[in-house]
Design a protein around this motif. Structure first.
Motif, PDB file in Angstrom:
ATOM      1  N   GLN A 277       5.825 -29.407  24.014  1.00  0.00           N
ATOM      2  CA  GLN A 277       5.737 -30.766  24.555  1.00  0.00           C
ATOM      3  C   GLN A 277       5.285 -30.770  26.002  1.00  0.00           C
ATOM      4  O   GLN A 277       4.674 -31.722  26.471  1.00  0.00           O
ATOM      5  N   ASN A 278       5.650 -29.725  26.733  1.00  0.00           N
ATOM      6  CA  ASN A 278       5.281 -29.649  28.152  1.00  0.00           C
ATOM      7  C   ASN A 278       4.254 -28.545  28.392  1.00  0.00           C
ATOM      8  O   ASN A 278       4.251 -27.890  29.431  1.00  0.00           O
ATOM      9  N   GLY A 279       3.356 -28.327  27.418  1.00  0.00           N
ATOM     10  CA  GLY A 279       2.407 -27.223  27.521  1.00  0.00           C
ATOM     11  C   GLY A 279       1.154 -27.521  28.318  1.00  0.00           C
ATOM     12  O   GLY A 279       0.451 -26.596  28.743  1.00  0.00           O
ATOM     13  N   GLU A 280       0.859 -28.807  28.557  1.00  0.00           N
ATOM     14  CA  GLU A 280      -0.403 -29.159  29.220  1.00  0.00           C
ATOM     15  C   GLU A 280      -0.598 -28.490  30.589  1.00  0.00           C
ATOM     16  O   GLU A 280      -1.701 -28.035  30.889  1.00  0.00           O
ATOM     17  N   PRO A 281       0.435 -28.430  31.447  1.00  0.00           N
ATOM     18  CA  PRO A 281       0.221 -27.783  32.753  1.00  0.00           C
ATOM     19  C   PRO A 281      -0.235 -26.330  32.647  1.00  0.00           C
ATOM     20  O   PRO A 281      -0.869 -25.808  33.568  1.00  0.00           O
ATOM     21  N   LEU A 282       0.051 -25.668  31.510  1.00  0.00           N
ATOM     22  CA  LEU A 282      -0.389 -24.279  31.360  1.00  0.00           C
ATOM     23  C   LEU A 282      -1.908 -24.184  31.234  1.00  0.00           C
ATOM     24  O   LEU A 282      -2.499 -23.168  31.591  1.00  0.00           O
ATOM     25  N   GLY A 283      -2.523 -25.252  30.740  1.00  0.00           N
ATOM     26  CA  GLY A 283      -3.977 -25.233  30.616  1.00  0.00           C
ATOM     27  C   GLY A 283      -4.660 -24.998  31.952  1.00  0.00           C
ATOM     28  O   GLY A 283      -5.655 -24.259  32.043  1.00  0.00           O
ATOM     29  N   ALA A 284      -4.133 -25.604  33.012  1.00  0.00           N
ATOM     30  CA  ALA A 284      -4.703 -25.403  34.358  1.00  0.00           C
ATOM     31  C   ALA A 284      -4.546 -23.959  34.797  1.00  0.00           C
ATOM     32  O   ALA A 284      -5.448 -23.383  35.428  1.00  0.00           O
ATOM     33  N   LEU A 285      -3.429 -23.335  34.454  1.00  0.00           N
ATOM     34  CA  LEU A 285      -3.210 -21.925  34.808  1.00  0.00           C
ATOM     35  C   LEU A 285      -4.187 -21.017  34.066  1.00  0.00           C
ATOM     36  O   LEU A 285      -4.697 -20.041  34.631  1.00  0.00           O
ATOM     37  N   PHE A 286      -4.468 -21.348  32.798  1.00  0.00           N
ATOM     38  CA  PHE A 286      -5.419 -20.546  32.046  1.00  0.00           C
ATOM     39  C   PHE A 286      -6.801 -20.619  32.689  1.00  0.00           C
ATOM     40  O   PHE A 286      -7.507 -19.605  32.795  1.00  0.00           O
ATOM     41  N   ARG A 287      -7.183 -21.821  33.142  1.00  0.00           N
ATOM     42  CA  ARG A 287      -8.491 -21.969  33.807  1.00  0.00           C
ATOM     43  C   ARG A 287      -8.530 -21.151  35.097  1.00  0.00           C
ATOM     44  O   ARG A 287      -9.529 -20.495  35.400  1.00  0.00           O
ATOM     45  N   GLN A 288      -7.442 -21.197  35.863  1.00  0.00           N
ATOM     46  CA  GLN A 288      -7.393 -20.442  37.122  1.00  0.00           C
ATOM     47  C   GLN A 288      -7.487 -18.942  36.863  1.00  0.00           C
ATOM     48  O   GLN A 288      -8.160 -18.206  37.593  1.00  0.00           O
ATOM     49  N   ALA A 289      -6.810 -18.482  35.784  1.00  0.00           N
ATOM     50  CA  ALA A 289      -6.884 -17.054  35.449  1.00  0.00           C
ATOM     51  C   ALA A 289      -8.307 -16.666  35.060  1.00  0.00           C
ATOM     52  O   ALA A 289      -8.822 -15.622  35.495  1.00  0.00           O
ATOM     53  N   SER A 290      -8.962 -17.521  34.275  1.00  0.00           N
ATOM     54  CA  SER A 290     -10.347 -17.233  33.858  1.00  0.00           C
ATOM     55  C   SER A 290     -11.290 -17.177  35.042  1.00  0.00           C
ATOM     56  O   SER A 290     -12.293 -16.445  35.034  1.00  0.00           O
ATOM     57  N   GLU A 291     -10.973 -17.952  36.078  1.00  0.00           N
ATOM     58  CA  GLU A 291     -11.822 -17.993  37.275  1.00  0.00           C
ATOM     59  C   GLU A 291     -11.411 -16.959  38.312  1.00  0.00           C
ATOM     60  O   GLU A 291     -11.839 -17.011  39.468  1.00  0.00           O
ATOM     61  N   ASN A 292     -10.552 -16.012  37.901  1.00  0.00           N
ATOM     62  CA  ASN A 292     -10.104 -14.918  38.787  1.00  0.00           C
ATOM     63  C   ASN A 292      -9.388 -15.400  40.040  1.00  0.00           C
ATOM     64  O   ASN A 292      -9.490 -14.781  41.102  1.00  0.00           O
ATOM     65  N   GLN A 293      -8.656 -16.509  39.926  1.00  0.00           N
ATOM     66  CA  GLN A 293      -7.914 -16.996  41.087  1.00  0.00           C
ATOM     67  C   GLN A 293      -6.621 -16.210  41.311  1.00  0.00           C
ATOM     68  O   GLN A 293      -5.998 -16.313  42.361  1.00  0.00           O
ATOM     69  N   PHE A 294      -6.195 -15.429  40.324  1.00  0.00           N
ATOM     70  CA  PHE A 294      -5.050 -14.523  40.506  1.00  0.00           C
ATOM     71  C   PHE A 294      -5.181 -13.384  39.492  1.00  0.00           C
ATOM     72  O   PHE A 294      -5.827 -13.518  38.454  1.00  0.00           O
ATOM     73  N   ALA A 295      -4.563 -12.246  39.841  1.00  0.00           N
ATOM     74  CA  ALA A 295      -4.605 -11.086  38.947  1.00  0.00           C
ATOM     75  C   ALA A 295      -3.724 -11.336  37.728  1.00  0.00           C
ATOM     76  O   ALA A 295      -4.157 -11.164  36.575  1.00  0.00           O
TER      77      ALA A 295
END
Length: 345
Positions: A43-61
């Protein structure tokens, strides 16, 4: 099998791999999971989508955090989550989930103990601060009554009696607040089923119609050393609260309480490991505890019932903690389960 749940997502956050631990944790097969985006599972999974995008863009290891993932119709998952980018064809994100159940349990017990100590100090100090002027107020009202003119005594005495009666009521409340700290801990042999049977007879005497108390006892549980009266009072306070919450179901004739006794093995209480512990449950099929007070039900003067004193569960927790145990509660509409854990030697 890996202890951690491992999932791999593609560029669209769809699940392309889930190990057996992930299937077990998410209570679903990989075949069923593969039809979903990871964020759709919660139910509260949407904010994880932003983290996945950041990981794909190499914003964190890699990204690590404790999360509570809420699910429809199922218990929330308390996990430590690690998100890493893979940058492989068809495989964009690696997710590792580790359940935090034991750590959350330890943290909750530690908070309960700290809260209990703070409650004791607060209650003691507050009770004494209230008690000291009460005697003076009551005495002054009685002296005032003696000075009332005879011709107005009848009508004015009503007001002085209100002061006296309210002072007495507050005195009774203060005595109840101080009672568990004054009363000596009387240790003797305790049969836990005699405790439950005593409580059962008291509850059924007060609620003779519309309430069923079902017993599910492990009769192999031995006697142990404890304070029989304190344990009766602790169980009675919980069961009585439950019976009062069951009022609508009692009226409908389908109210049920379950008294369940078991032995738990390898239990950690207040950071101490015990080989055996009493595992006692008082379960009702009532409306459940309001979510806004579930985290505060053991605080003094917190009640979910109109007119309740808010002392019953506080005293129950105090009595159980004097046996080195703890009371836990899980509640949802239709099922509230109070669990008492008491270590055995």
């Amino acid at each position: 099998m890996l202890a951690s749940a491992v999932l791999i997502l593609d560029d669209d956050n769809r699940i392309v791999y889930a190990n057996p631990a992930a299937e077990h944790l998410l209570e679903s097969s990989f075949k069923a999971l593969s039809h979903h985006r990871f964020t759709e599972l919660f139910q509260n999974g949407e904010p994880l989508g932003a983290l996945f995008r950041q990981a794909s863009e190499n914003q964190f290891a890699d990204w690590r955090q404790d999360l509570t993932l809420e699910r429809v119709g199922r218990d929330a998952l308390h996990v430590h989550c690690i998100i890493s980018a893979l940058h492989r064809p068809g495989m964009a994100i690696l997710i590792e989930l580790r359940e935090n159940v034991q750590q959350l349990k330890l943290d909750r017990e530690e908070r309960l103990l700290d809260q209990s100590q703070a409650n004791k100090e607060l209650i003691r100090n507050l009770a004494h601060e209230i008690k000291n002027p009460l005697g003076g107020i009551r005495g002054a009202a009685q002296l005032l009554e003696l000075e009332l003119p005879e011709r107005h005594l009848k009508e004015l005495r009503e007001y002085t009696q209100v002061i006296v009666k309210e002072a007495d009521r507050l005195q009774t409340l203060v005595d109840r607040l101080l009672a568990p700290h004054r009363r000596p801990h009387i240790v003797g042999d305790v049969n836990i089923h005699e405790v439950f049977e005593r409580v059962r007879s008291l509850i059924l005497a007060e609620f003779p119609n519309g309430l069923t108390i079902r017993r599910d006892y492990d009769l192999s549980i031995p006697e142990f050393r404890g304070d029989n009266e304190q344990l009766i009072q602790a169980v009675l306070n919980i069961a009585h609260n439950a019976a009062q919450a069951l009022a609508p179901r009692i009226a409908a004739g389908d109210a049920e309480l379950v008294f369940l006794t078991r032995i738990a093995r390898q239990v950690t209480l207040a950071k101490v490991r015990y080989r055996l512990a009493l595992d006692l449950h008082i379960i009702d099929n009532g409306p459940g505890i309001p979510t806004e007070i579930q985290d505060r039900i053991f605080y003094p003067l917190v009640s979910g019932r109109e007119g309740g004193s808010g002392l019953g569960l506080t005293l129950a927790q105090t009595f159980v903690q004097q046996h080195m145990g703890v009371i836990e509660c899980a509640s949802k509409p239709g099922c509230t389960d109070f669990r008492i854990l008491i270590p055995l030697p």
